[in-house]
Design an enzyme around this catalytic site. Structure first.
Site, short mmCIF file in Angstrom:
data_model
loop_
_atom_site.label_atom_id
_atom_site.label_comp_id
_atom_site.label_asym_id
_atom_site.label_seq_id
_atom_site.Cartn_x
_atom_site.Cartn_y
_atom_site.Cartn_z
N THR B 36 47.08 13.98 56.54
CA THR B 36 47.69 15.22 56.02
C THR B 36 49.03 15.48 56.62
O THR B 36 49.56 16.51 56.17
CB THR B 36 46.74 16.28 56.30
OG1 THR B 36 46.62 16.15 57.67
CG2 THR B 36 45.43 16.01 55.65
N ASP B 57 46.24 5.43 64.41
CA ASP B 57 44.96 6.23 64.01
C ASP B 57 44.12 6.23 65.35
O ASP B 57 43.86 5.31 65.89
CB ASP B 57 44.04 5.54 63.00
CG ASP B 57 43.02 6.09 62.28
OD1 ASP B 57 42.29 6.61 63.06
OD2 ASP B 57 43.11 6.01 61.10
N SER B 75 43.00 15.51 63.38
CA SER B 75 41.64 15.85 62.48
C SER B 75 42.34 16.74 61.36
O SER B 75 43.04 17.57 61.38
CB SER B 75 40.68 16.53 63.27
OG SER B 75 39.62 17.18 62.22
N ALA B 114 41.73 20.64 70.30
CA ALA B 114 41.93 21.79 68.94
C ALA B 114 40.56 21.90 68.42
O ALA B 114 40.32 21.06 67.52
CB ALA B 114 42.94 21.41 68.14
N TYR B 145 32.92 18.31 59.62
CA TYR B 145 33.90 18.84 60.52
C TYR B 145 33.43 19.74 61.36
O TYR B 145 33.62 19.65 62.43
CB TYR B 145 34.79 19.84 59.48
CG TYR B 145 35.99 20.65 60.11
CD1 TYR B 145 37.02 19.68 60.59
CD2 TYR B 145 36.03 21.76 60.08
CE1 TYR B 145 38.26 20.33 61.12
CE2 TYR B 145 37.05 22.60 60.59
CZ TYR B 145 38.31 21.74 61.19
OH TYR B 145 39.03 22.28 61.63
N1 LIG Z 1 45.54 25.52 60.88
C1 LIG Z 1 44.35 26.22 61.13
O1 LIG Z 1 44.13 27.15 60.56
C2 LIG Z 1 43.27 25.60 62.14
C3 LIG Z 1 42.30 26.39 62.47
C4 LIG Z 1 41.25 25.82 63.18
C5 LIG Z 1 41.45 24.64 63.98
N2 LIG Z 1 42.53 23.72 63.47
C6 LIG Z 1 42.49 22.51 64.31
O2 LIG Z 1 43.94 22.43 64.73
C7 LIG Z 1 44.26 21.02 64.54
C8 LIG Z 1 45.49 20.84 63.70
O3 LIG Z 1 45.14 21.30 62.39
P1 LIG Z 1 46.49 21.62 61.35
O4 LIG Z 1 45.99 22.86 60.71
O5 LIG Z 1 47.76 21.34 61.78
O6 LIG Z 1 46.10 20.52 60.17
P2 LIG Z 1 46.85 19.32 59.56
O7 LIG Z 1 46.07 18.59 58.59
O8 LIG Z 1 48.32 19.80 59.14
O9 LIG Z 1 47.16 18.56 61.00
C9 LIG Z 1 46.34 17.38 61.16
C10 LIG Z 1 47.09 16.26 61.51
O10 LIG Z 1 46.19 15.15 62.45
C11 LIG Z 1 46.43 13.98 61.71
N3 LIG Z 1 45.25 13.00 61.65
C12 LIG Z 1 44.16 13.39 61.02
N4 LIG Z 1 43.44 12.13 61.29
C13 LIG Z 1 44.02 11.49 61.76
C14 LIG Z 1 43.59 10.06 62.61
N5 LIG Z 1 42.32 9.66 62.50
N6 LIG Z 1 44.33 9.67 63.74
C15 LIG Z 1 45.74 10.32 63.68
N7 LIG Z 1 46.26 11.50 63.15
C16 LIG Z 1 45.19 11.94 62.57
C17 LIG Z 1 47.09 14.49 60.30
O11 LIG Z 1 48.09 13.17 59.67
C18 LIG Z 1 47.80 15.64 60.62
O12 LIG Z 1 49.22 15.42 60.90
C19 LIG Z 1 43.12 20.36 63.76
O13 LIG Z 1 42.37 19.49 64.75
C20 LIG Z 1 42.25 21.28 63.25
O14 LIG Z 1 40.94 21.02 63.29
C21 LIG Z 1 43.48 24.37 62.75
#
Ligand SMILES: NC(=O)c1ccc[n+]([C@@H]2O[C@H](COP(=O)([O-])OP(=O)(O)OC[C@H]3O[C@@H](n4cnc5c(N)ncnc54)[C@H](O)[C@@H]3O)[C@@H](O)[C@H]2O)c1
Ligand SMILES: NC(=O)c1ccc[n+]([C@@H]2O[C@H](COP(=O)([O-])OP(=O)(O)OC[C@H]3O[C@@H](n4cnc5c(N)ncnc54)[C@H](O)[C@@H]3O)[C@@H](O)[C@H]2O)c1
Ligand SMILES: O=c1ccn([C@@H]2O[C@H](COP(=O)(O)OP(=O)(O)O)[C@@H](O)[C@H]2O)c(=O)[nH]1
Ligand SMILES: O=c1ccn([C@@H]2O[C@H](COP(=O)(O)OP(=O)(O)O)[C@@H](O)[C@H]2O)c(=O)[nH]1
Ligand SMILES: O=c1ccn([C@@H]2O[C@H](COP(=O)(O)OP(=O)(O)O)[C@@H](O)[C@H]2O)c(=O)[nH]1
Ligand SMILES: O=c1ccn([C@@H]2O[C@H](COP(=O)(O)OP(=O)(O)O)[C@@H](O)[C@H]2O)c(=O)[nH]1
Lengths: 309, 309
Positions: B36, B57, B75, B114, B145
């Protein structure tokens, strides 16, 4: 005649399941790393042409062919065993389950996951039916097992939806007639140490135990049904732990007093399965009465103690 | 000056965190598989001597040396993304987390996970403090999730207890100013599709959003504290989704009507973090007011839409 894989097949439930499936004429492969299981539990089948025993850890991938059904039971099951190495318990239930689902997917086998009533945690509804979401502490001492099994269920669900891998889950506490002596579960303790009955807390916390033959019959009918969602297999007859202590004291004729120890952390206060789904969909319910099950268990442990002496 | 690994560093939160840590003069390694995330989010650092980007990955083991701190963010985070491939979401959160904990253990690094408010599920207490056990469906569409993150917390806890790997967790919903346009989260939808505001259900379900700069500051102070237990980082200001829709309608000056669609399955009805622990132990609380955060977000998306056109 089916080709059947049993992970954890050298353990308590797995070895009884092995006996039943071998008697029914199937080909049985047992995979076990002997963490809590014992070769002795299945050694009477070694050399039989329908039987194979593989010393293997499910955390490592397993590539075998020609499997119709997988009973995935590999996991430590009693609190002292799963708390002994929480990281390993987590790996077994997460990576181990992914590996068995990957295998099931590749060879087109059906998979049954042995889950646990601990996915309901310290439940806030009674009895617990399969659609209860549970009440589990994700970072407590029991979490490695409870959360490990919960996510194992999630994995089965995901593979079923995405990859059409059949899955089922199960089980409630069972009365263990071949539990390894070192496994410190309440019934074992009460029976083996009948001269020293120790109750954690007040003993008002309840459990419901089923005899292993009931459970094994339930597992087999679940595997051969079309149900692909969680099914409780257990005995809804619920008793306080203190009552079990007293009952066993009577049955073994022990003259010792009951000793009260401090409560265990996060110890579930009530446990009682709602088994209406199993009755309705499998026509299954436990048939061995509690006292008969306890007597068989006591008999088993007396022989076991003689063997050890 | 620290050597810092950020998994998921090319994502929304991760790229803002990268900006802050690079500005503070640290060495930053970003690991991302671009599921993503986008290279564009961190490309302004490519070529900088303190920066490294690894296309990797986390489900595969990662052997690198000399790391002091690991922010483990990899994630998918929004429902459409994590439901796109539930099996992969589960692998990322289970095997991926085990791998990063194994790395942390080997190189002696501290790890911050996170987590997410979704570990509380559809909560039955309000607001949710860190010791709330949650109310989660283990076999629903969100389970890959929710249960994945829950067991990831359990893994951190187990490595901390058994292997002394420091760990922390976090986070509540954030206002995303650089969320990928395709990511269908409510604010993004409302802002980008302001001509078509779609509310799932009645819109009475609540959420609480924080601006990403607040979150990033919270993450950094958590990592550099001595806290090794879950900490909520979020904005306790809770509003019904319908109110957000109306607020954004005003801010963007949209003239469209609000359209009501059917409710989403297992959609949590209320969400509001209790952040007293973060205030007490980190002296942290969000400082960007909601309207300012929303305005920045709207501004961001207008530029983004121009860029795409
Ligand atoms: N944004 C929010 O509102 C929010 C709220 C609660 C928790 N989180 C947590 O914060 C973290 C970041 O969220 P975000 O909003 O930046 O999401 P996002 O999707 O923008 O970022 C997630 C990143 O992880 C990478 N990724 C996914 N699977 C992977 C894998 N198997 N190997 C390597 N890279 C991988 C994606 O390419 C992406 O760059 C996540 O763990 C999410 O669960 C975010
Ligand atoms: N007995 C009960 O009351 C009960 C209740 C609920 C659930 N269960 C579940 O039923 C299953 C069997 O339980 P049991 O009572 O027979 O326990 P057990 O400890 O006797 O059997 C488990 C078996 O799995 C094996 N094993 C453990 N980790 C392994 C690994 N990584 N690779 C390969 N083999 C491994 C052990 O060596 C053992 O033979 C478990 O999954 C348990 O969670 C049991
Ligand atoms: O016969 C098999 C097929 C797969 N796997 C393992 O099961 C896991 C999950 O399988 P899946 O096909 O989902 O994974 P993939 O290989 O696509 O990542 C893999 O990582 C393999 O390690 C196995 O042990 N035996
Ligand atoms: O010697 C013992 C062992 C266990 N227990 C209690 O008996 C119940 C069942 O414990 P067990 O270890 O069999 O497994 P659980 O059902 O908790 O997974 C729990 O409330 C324990 O605290 C007890 O009072 N004395
Ligand atoms: O530098 C490292 C060390 C470990 N691991 C992975 O992390 C996992 C968990 O590590 P741990 O040391 O707990 O596992 P072990 O190797 O003892 O099974 C291992 O399976 C490895 O795949 C990794 O990716 N990088
Ligand atoms: O275009 C949209 C997108 C989401 N939602 C609702 O807004 C809330 C927040 O959804 P989001 O996808 O941002 O993530 P969540 O907080 O549920 O993880 C949920 O109640 C959704 O049903 C909505 O009404 N319209």
């Amino acid at each position: 005649r089916k080709r059947i894989l049993i992970t954890g097949g050298a353990g308590f439930v797995g070895s009884h399941l092995t006996d039943k499936l071998m008697m029914d004429g199937h080909e049985v492969t047992v995979v076990d790393n002997f963490f809590t299981g014992r070769k002795r539990n299945v050694e009477h089948w070694i050399g039989h042409e329908n039987f194979e025993l593989i010393n293997h850890d499910v955390v490592e991938p397993l590539y075998i062919e020609a499997v119709d059904q997988i009973y995935h039971l590999a996991s430590p099951a009693s609190p002292p065993n799963y708390m002994y190495n929480p990281i390993k318990t987590l790996k077994t239930n997460t990576i181990g389950t992914l590996n068995m689902l990957g295998l099931a997917k590749r060879v087109g086998a059906r998979l049954l996951l042995a889950s646990t009533s601990e996915v309901y945690g310290d439940p806030e509804v009674h009895p617990q039916s399969e659609d209860y979401w549970g009440h589990v502490n994700p970072i407590g001492p029991r979490a490695c097992y409870d959360e490990g099994k919960r996510v194992a269920e999630t994995m089965c669900y995901a593979y079923m939806k995405q990859e059409s891998v059949y899955h089922h889950y199960t089980l409630f506490n069972t009365i263990p007639p071949s539990q390894a002596l070192e496994q410190l579960r309440v019934i074992v303790n009460f029976v083996v140490l009948s001269s020293l009955l120790q109750v954690y807390g007040s003993g008002s916390q309840t459990r419901a135990f089923q005899y292993v033959s009931d459970l094994v019959n339930g597992l087999v009918s679940l595997m051969n049904s079309n149900v692909s969602s969680p099914v409780n297999l257990g005995n809804p007859e619920e008793h306080p732990i203190l009552e079990f202590a007293k009952l066993i004291k009577n049955l073994v004729g022990s003259i010792s007093e009951i000793q009260f120890l401090p409560e265990a952390q996060d110890d579930p206060q009530r446990r009682r399965p709602d088994i209406r789904k199993a009755k309705l969909l499998l026509g299954w319910e436990p048939v061995v009465p509690l006292e008969e099950g306890l007597n068989k268990t006591i008999h088993f442990f007396r022989k076991e103690l003689e063997y050890q002496a």
